[in-house]
Enzyme design. Structure first.
Site, PDB file in Angstrom:
ATOM      1  N   HIS A   1       0.843  -1.212   0.000  1.00 41.68           N
ATOM      2  CA  HIS A   1       0.000   0.000   0.000  1.00 41.68           C
ATOM      3  C   HIS A   1       0.875   1.258   0.000  1.00 41.68           C
ATOM      4  O   HIS A   1       0.954   1.944  -0.983  1.00 41.68           O
ATOM      5  CB  HIS A   1      -1.004   0.053   1.169  1.00 41.68           C
ATOM      6  CG  HIS A   1      -1.911  -1.118   1.239  1.00 41.68           C
ATOM      7  ND1 HIS A   1      -2.762  -1.454   0.208  1.00 41.68           N
ATOM      8  CD2 HIS A   1      -2.097  -2.062   2.196  1.00 41.68           C
ATOM      9  CE1 HIS A   1      -3.440  -2.545   0.536  1.00 41.68           C
ATOM     10  NE2 HIS A   1      -3.060  -2.937   1.735  1.00 41.68           N
TER      11      HIS A   1
ATOM     12  N   ASP B   1      -4.932  -8.264  -3.285  1.00 40.86           N
ATOM     13  CA  ASP B   1      -5.150  -8.062  -1.853  1.00 40.86           C
ATOM     14  C   ASP B   1      -6.464  -8.657  -1.359  1.00 40.86           C
ATOM     15  O   ASP B   1      -6.536  -9.833  -1.053  1.00 40.86           O
ATOM     16  CB  ASP B   1      -5.046  -6.551  -1.556  1.00 40.86           C
ATOM     17  CG  ASP B   1      -5.065  -6.229  -0.080  1.00 40.86           C
ATOM     18  OD1 ASP B   1      -5.056  -7.159   0.756  1.00 40.86           O
ATOM     19  OD2 ASP B   1      -5.075  -5.032   0.266  1.00 40.86           O
TER      20      ASP B   1
END
Ligand SMILES: [Zn+2]
Length: 452
Positions: free
Chosen positions: A279, A330
């Site tokens: 991220h 993810d």
């Protein structure tokens, strides 16, 4: 293993800005043994004989795609958390409810279907950020790595490679609150016991590597970060960490430690060239410099970041300071590396109100060679002699891709356009069908098992 010849209508070769027409790719023993552009076109004045025995790959053939950040069980949440309001933290409560339901058998079934869905999307290698280690009450299974073994077996069934990023997860908050409720099964007690557990797991299959992960600065106390980083260093293994996904994580870290999460990781020896920050959405300029100086990579997960209302990471600035980029699906709100890749560019456009930040070759590299490198497979992700024989063919005659020049696939194609997938020389997907897994049926059954 027998040698195979593949005749790609187009193939995207390393260091080429655009795909090349009519390329003969030869593979043997799981490796690419020759790559020959047939300048005169297939079968015409090529000097290469006996093309009749070559497997024809209509469309554009890419190297294998790497999905560098996965939590396989999150797939069970797709379509179930999108209606209401809330944020990352309310979504997390729903995710924990599914985590509570998993056991080694149900996780094997679910992950096998999810990884097969990835194979259909052209993913040849997954990085599984794995933290559901123990029984729901936190006691170990009789076989302490039973859950990780289930994931490794699932990848084998699905025909893809896996880097099992075994995740250290010890506390609930930055200031060290103990794990409680659904988080108990994530914890090993301390980082030394985490290391002991994974040291006991020595898979010898060719499709698996073991790496390390620090869940986040919330979940590993500052004094134990070096233990995890040291384990990765000793084993020359990848080290992944969720970094600054949410502003609340940054605020809590500043309140407790007086610095950003990136600074804390750097000070404790957890940022280096084998580290990948996942991220990295809310970074300061100083954080970017820290990551750049350390040679740390970043795994962007744009479809999850938008689904969870995380924000937009500074992707172009990351690339400009030399951070190697990779991509992950993810939470699996979507499993489509084409969508992740174009989102890197398109999100940047939304933020800057300008177009044209990343070249097609940069997006290709993030999805292929960059992702494989971050997972420890430095011999994969390129259509080059000696590389692992991963081939992903995208059709150029679907409703989405018809009339699109091959270089434009990153902005036009989707997972459904992948027709043929070869992993380490073995065909896993042919004509858009997984050869061993009925993906929709197995997903339906496995998700029913953990949600009903
Ligand atoms: Zn994650």
């Amino acid at each position: 293993m027998t040698a195979t010849r593949w005749l790609a209508e187009y193939a995207w070769l390393p260091d080429h800005a655009e795909p090349t027409a009519d390329v003969l790719i030869e593979t043997a023993d799981g490796r690419i043994s020759a790559v020959t552009p047939l300048a005169g076109g297939s079968g015409v004045d090529t000097g290469v004989e006996v093309l009749d025995d070559a497997v024809r790959l209509p469309g554009l053939t890419l190297p294998g795609l790497a999905n560098a950040h996965s939590h396989a069980f999150h797939r069970a949440l797709r379509g179930r958390t999108h209606g209401g309001r809330g944020d990352f933290w309310t979504w997390r409560d729903r995710m924990y409810a599914v985590a509570q339901r998993l056991d080694p058998d149900s996780y094997l079934a679910l992950a096998r279907a999810v990884y097969a869905e990835m194979a259909l999307a052209g993913v040849t290698c997954v990085g599984e950020f794995h933290y559901v280690h123990h029984n729901p009450d936190g006691t170990p299974y009789a076989e302490a790595n039973a859950m990780g073994e289930a994931l490794v077996e699932a990848a084998a069934h699905a025909g893809i490679r896996i880097t099992l990023l075994d995740t250290c997860y010890l506390t609930a908050t930055v200031d060290g609150e103990p794990l409680a409720g659904p988080q108990r099964r994530f914890g090993d007690g301390d980082a030394l016991r985490w290391a002991e557990r994974i040291d006991a797991y020595r898979p010898d299959d060719d499709h698996v590597r073991v790496g390390a992960a620090i869940h986040s600065v919330r979940a590993v106390p500052a004094g134990q970060l070096a233990t995890v980083a040291g384990w990765a260093d000793r084993h020359a293994a990848p080290l992944h960490v969720h970094l600054s996904e949410q502003p609340a994580e940054n605020d809590a870290c500043r309140a407790v430690h007086g610095c950003t999460p990136a600074r804390l990781l750097a000070d404790r020896g957890a940022l280096g060239p084998a580290t990948t920050a996942v991220h990295a959405t809310h970074l300061t300029s100083g954080d970017l410099t820290l990551l750049g100086d350390a040679g740390t990579g970043v795994c962007l997960c744009p479809t999850t970041e938008r689904d969870l209302a995380d924000g937009i990471g500074p992707a172009r600035r990351m690339a400009d300071v030399g951070l190697p980029l990779s991509l992950g699906s993810d939470s699996h709100a979507v499993i489509d590396l084409f969508e992740e890749a174009r989102a890197v560019e398109l999100d940047e456009r939304l933020r800057t109100r300008r177009r044209g930040h990343f070249s097609a070759a940069e997006l290709r590299d993030a999805a292929t060679v960059g992702g494989h490198a971050t997972l420890g497979w430095r011999d994969a992700g390129r259509l080059a002699v000696g590389a692992r024989a991963d081939l992903v063919t995208v059709r150029l005659d679907s409703p989405r891709t018809a009339g699109v020049p091959p270089v434009g696939v990153w902005f036009a194609a989707g997972a459904a356009d992948v027709t043929h997938v070869v992993v380490d020389g073995r065909t896993v997907v042919r004509d858009g069908r997984h050869l061993t897994v009925d993906v929709p049926a197995e997903l339906t059954a496995a998700i029913e098992e953990v949600t009903s």
